[in-house]
Design a protein around this motif. Sequence first.
Motif, PDB file in Angstrom:
ATOM      1  N   VAL A   1      12.139   3.812  -1.130  1.00  0.00           N
ATOM      2  CA  VAL A   1      12.176   5.026  -1.956  1.00  0.00           C
ATOM      3  C   VAL A   1      11.328   4.828  -3.213  1.00  0.00           C
ATOM      4  N   THR A   2      11.521   3.680  -3.868  1.00  0.00           N
ATOM      5  CA  THR A   2      10.788   3.387  -5.101  1.00  0.00           C
ATOM      6  C   THR A   2       9.293   3.330  -4.875  1.00  0.00           C
ATOM      7  N   GLN A   3       8.890   2.615  -3.831  1.00  0.00           N
ATOM      8  CA  GLN A   3       7.470   2.417  -3.588  1.00  0.00           C
ATOM      9  C   GLN A   3       6.778   3.683  -3.073  1.00  0.00           C
ATOM     10  N   MET A   4       7.504   4.513  -2.344  1.00  0.00           N
ATOM     11  CA  MET A   4       6.910   5.787  -1.935  1.00  0.00           C
ATOM     12  C   MET A   4       6.666   6.678  -3.145  1.00  0.00           C
ATOM     13  N   ALA A   5       7.619   6.656  -4.102  1.00  0.00           N
ATOM     14  CA  ALA A   5       7.452   7.444  -5.320  1.00  0.00           C
ATOM     15  C   ALA A   5       6.299   6.897  -6.160  1.00  0.00           C
ATOM     16  N   SER A   6       6.286   5.583  -6.353  1.00  0.00           N
ATOM     17  CA  SER A   6       5.269   4.940  -7.171  1.00  0.00           C
ATOM     18  C   SER A   6       3.873   5.125  -6.575  1.00  0.00           C
ATOM     19  N   ASN A   7       3.741   4.803  -5.285  1.00  0.00           N
ATOM     20  CA  ASN A   7       2.433   4.919  -4.632  1.00  0.00           C
ATOM     21  C   ASN A   7       2.020   6.372  -4.435  1.00  0.00           C
ATOM     22  N   GLY A   8       2.998   7.239  -4.158  1.00  0.00           N
ATOM     23  CA  GLY A   8       2.686   8.647  -3.974  1.00  0.00           C
ATOM     24  C   GLY A   8       2.154   9.285  -5.248  1.00  0.00           C
ATOM     25  N   TRP A   9       2.779   8.946  -6.372  1.00  0.00           N
ATOM     26  CA  TRP A   9       2.319   9.468  -7.661  1.00  0.00           C
ATOM     27  C   TRP A   9       0.963   8.883  -8.028  1.00  0.00           C
ATOM     28  N   ARG A  10       0.770   7.594  -7.727  1.00  0.00           N
ATOM     29  CA  ARG A  10      -0.512   6.948  -7.999  1.00  0.00           C
ATOM     30  C   ARG A  10      -1.608   7.556  -7.124  1.00  0.00           C
TER      31      ARG A  10
ATOM     32  N   THR B   1       3.978   4.465 -13.525  1.00  0.00           N
ATOM     33  CA  THR B   1       2.641   4.733 -12.992  1.00  0.00           C
ATOM     34  C   THR B   1       1.808   5.561 -13.969  1.00  0.00           C
ATOM     35  N   THR B   2       2.441   6.549 -14.582  1.00  0.00           N
ATOM     36  CA  THR B   2       1.741   7.410 -15.542  1.00  0.00           C
ATOM     37  C   THR B   2       1.299   6.620 -16.771  1.00  0.00           C
ATOM     38  N   LEU B   3       2.168   5.757 -17.286  1.00  0.00           N
ATOM     39  CA  LEU B   3       1.842   4.956 -18.466  1.00  0.00           C
ATOM     40  C   LEU B   3       0.689   3.990 -18.189  1.00  0.00           C
ATOM     41  N   ALA B   4       0.593   3.544 -16.936  1.00  0.00           N
ATOM     42  CA  ALA B   4      -0.438   2.553 -16.581  1.00  0.00           C
ATOM     43  C   ALA B   4      -1.827   3.161 -16.414  1.00  0.00           C
ATOM     44  N   ALA B   5      -1.902   4.479 -16.218  1.00  0.00           N
ATOM     45  CA  ALA B   5      -3.184   5.120 -15.907  1.00  0.00           C
ATOM     46  C   ALA B   5      -4.232   4.879 -16.987  1.00  0.00           C
ATOM     47  N   ARG B   6      -3.831   4.939 -18.257  1.00  0.00           N
ATOM     48  CA  ARG B   6      -4.792   4.735 -19.354  1.00  0.00           C
ATOM     49  C   ARG B   6      -5.325   3.315 -19.378  1.00  0.00           C
ATOM     50  N   VAL B   7      -4.444   2.363 -19.068  1.00  0.00           N
ATOM     51  CA  VAL B   7      -4.867   0.956 -19.066  1.00  0.00           C
ATOM     52  C   VAL B   7      -5.907   0.728 -17.969  1.00  0.00           C
ATOM     53  N   LEU B   8      -5.651   1.271 -16.780  1.00  0.00           N
ATOM     54  CA  LEU B   8      -6.594   1.126 -15.672  1.00  0.00           C
ATOM     55  C   LEU B   8      -7.942   1.762 -16.020  1.00  0.00           C
ATOM     56  N   ASP B   9      -7.897   2.880 -16.692  1.00  0.00           N
ATOM     57  CA  ASP B   9      -9.127   3.594 -17.048  1.00  0.00           C
ATOM     58  C   ASP B   9     -10.018   2.759 -17.966  1.00  0.00           C
ATOM     59  N   ARG B  10      -9.395   1.952 -18.822  1.00  0.00           N
ATOM     60  CA  ARG B  10     -10.154   1.151 -19.795  1.00  0.00           C
ATOM     61  C   ARG B  10     -10.546  -0.229 -19.278  1.00  0.00           C
ATOM     62  N   MET B  11      -9.976  -0.645 -18.178  1.00  0.00           N
ATOM     63  CA  MET B  11     -10.234  -1.982 -17.643  1.00  0.00           C
ATOM     64  C   MET B  11     -11.542  -2.009 -16.856  1.00  0.00           C
ATOM     65  N   THR B  12     -12.252  -3.129 -16.918  1.00  0.00           N
ATOM     66  CA  THR B  12     -13.484  -3.283 -16.132  1.00  0.00           C
ATOM     67  C   THR B  12     -13.129  -3.768 -14.725  1.00  0.00           C
ATOM     68  N   ASP B  13     -14.049  -3.610 -13.785  1.00  0.00           N
ATOM     69  CA  ASP B  13     -13.821  -4.073 -12.416  1.00  0.00           C
ATOM     70  C   ASP B  13     -13.627  -5.590 -12.369  1.00  0.00           C
ATOM     71  N   THR B  14     -14.365  -6.324 -13.217  1.00  0.00           N
ATOM     72  CA  THR B  14     -14.242  -7.784 -13.252  1.00  0.00           C
ATOM     73  C   THR B  14     -12.856  -8.196 -13.734  1.00  0.00           C
ATOM     74  N   GLN B  15     -12.372  -7.580 -14.799  1.00  0.00           N
ATOM     75  CA  GLN B  15     -11.029  -7.865 -15.309  1.00  0.00           C
ATOM     76  C   GLN B  15      -9.969  -7.524 -14.273  1.00  0.00           C
ATOM     77  N   PHE B  16     -10.165  -6.411 -13.599  1.00  0.00           N
ATOM     78  CA  PHE B  16      -9.217  -5.953 -12.578  1.00  0.00           C
ATOM     79  C   PHE B  16      -9.043  -7.006 -11.485  1.00  0.00           C
ATOM     80  N   ARG B  17     -10.158  -7.474 -10.920  1.00  0.00           N
ATOM     81  CA  ARG B  17     -10.087  -8.432  -9.823  1.00  0.00           C
ATOM     82  C   ARG B  17      -9.547  -9.784 -10.280  1.00  0.00           C
TER      83      ARG B  17
END
Length: 255
Positions: free
Chosen positions: A50-59, A207-223
């Motif tokens: 239930v949790t992961q469907m909500a989290s991934n679905g919203w993402r 998931t909503t709170l994390a969106a801004r962080v992902l937007d500012r992160m570089t692909d290198t930092q992400f990996r």
Amino acid sequence: MITPTIVAISVTMLGTAFVSGIFGMAGGMILIGVLLALLPLPTAMVLHGVTQMASNGWRAALWARHARWGSILPYVAGGLVVLWLWSLTQYVPSKSVALLLLGVTPFAARLMPKRLKPDPESVVQGVIYGMLCVGLILLTGVAGPLIDTFFLGGKNFDRKQIVATKACCQVFGHLTKLIYFGGLIGQTASLDPVMAVLAILMSMLGTTLAARVLDRMTDTQFRLWANRIITTVAGYYVVQGGYLLVVAKTGVSLF
């Protein structure tokens, strides 16, 4: 379910949804370990689903325009085959087996020969990984380490495409878990409805709170950070699963 347990699980769900919202991975892997420690395995599987469907679905909704459907459809096809095969056996693993498999998977995936390195743009690999990942979800609750390795292997995928495409695949994967444990195994009635509602709300908020962080992160930092987190969590589950297996076999506990 007692109130302290609800509070502890809710806080964990918020934190893991935040981590998953940034990396598209790792959060579910952390959450299932906590749920397995607090709940019976089938109940933990249903609540995690239930949790992961909500989290991934919203993402998936937040980053829908970046999803690569050419990778999603083969994955779903492979997963449907495995769900059908598992429905014939209705096997439920022990916690020690689930945790060991959960921890070993990412290390095994990294040891694959170069000629077999993951390529999320390959239709054949998409079907194979769909079968492997859904099978792992029904065994351990998550396929994070394996599906993460699969999508991180895509040289033509940027971080947003990885997060969006993987989220769509994970919605399907966790749906199969709900069908299996909630329907075929029959654990839906054991799920606290209050906990189910909190799971959805905490997942969407994190998931909503994390969106801004992902937007500012570089692909290198992400990996870089995604691989570090996966390695750390996987190592912990290998130790925990091994310990539980030894206790189950010998009856000797260190604590």
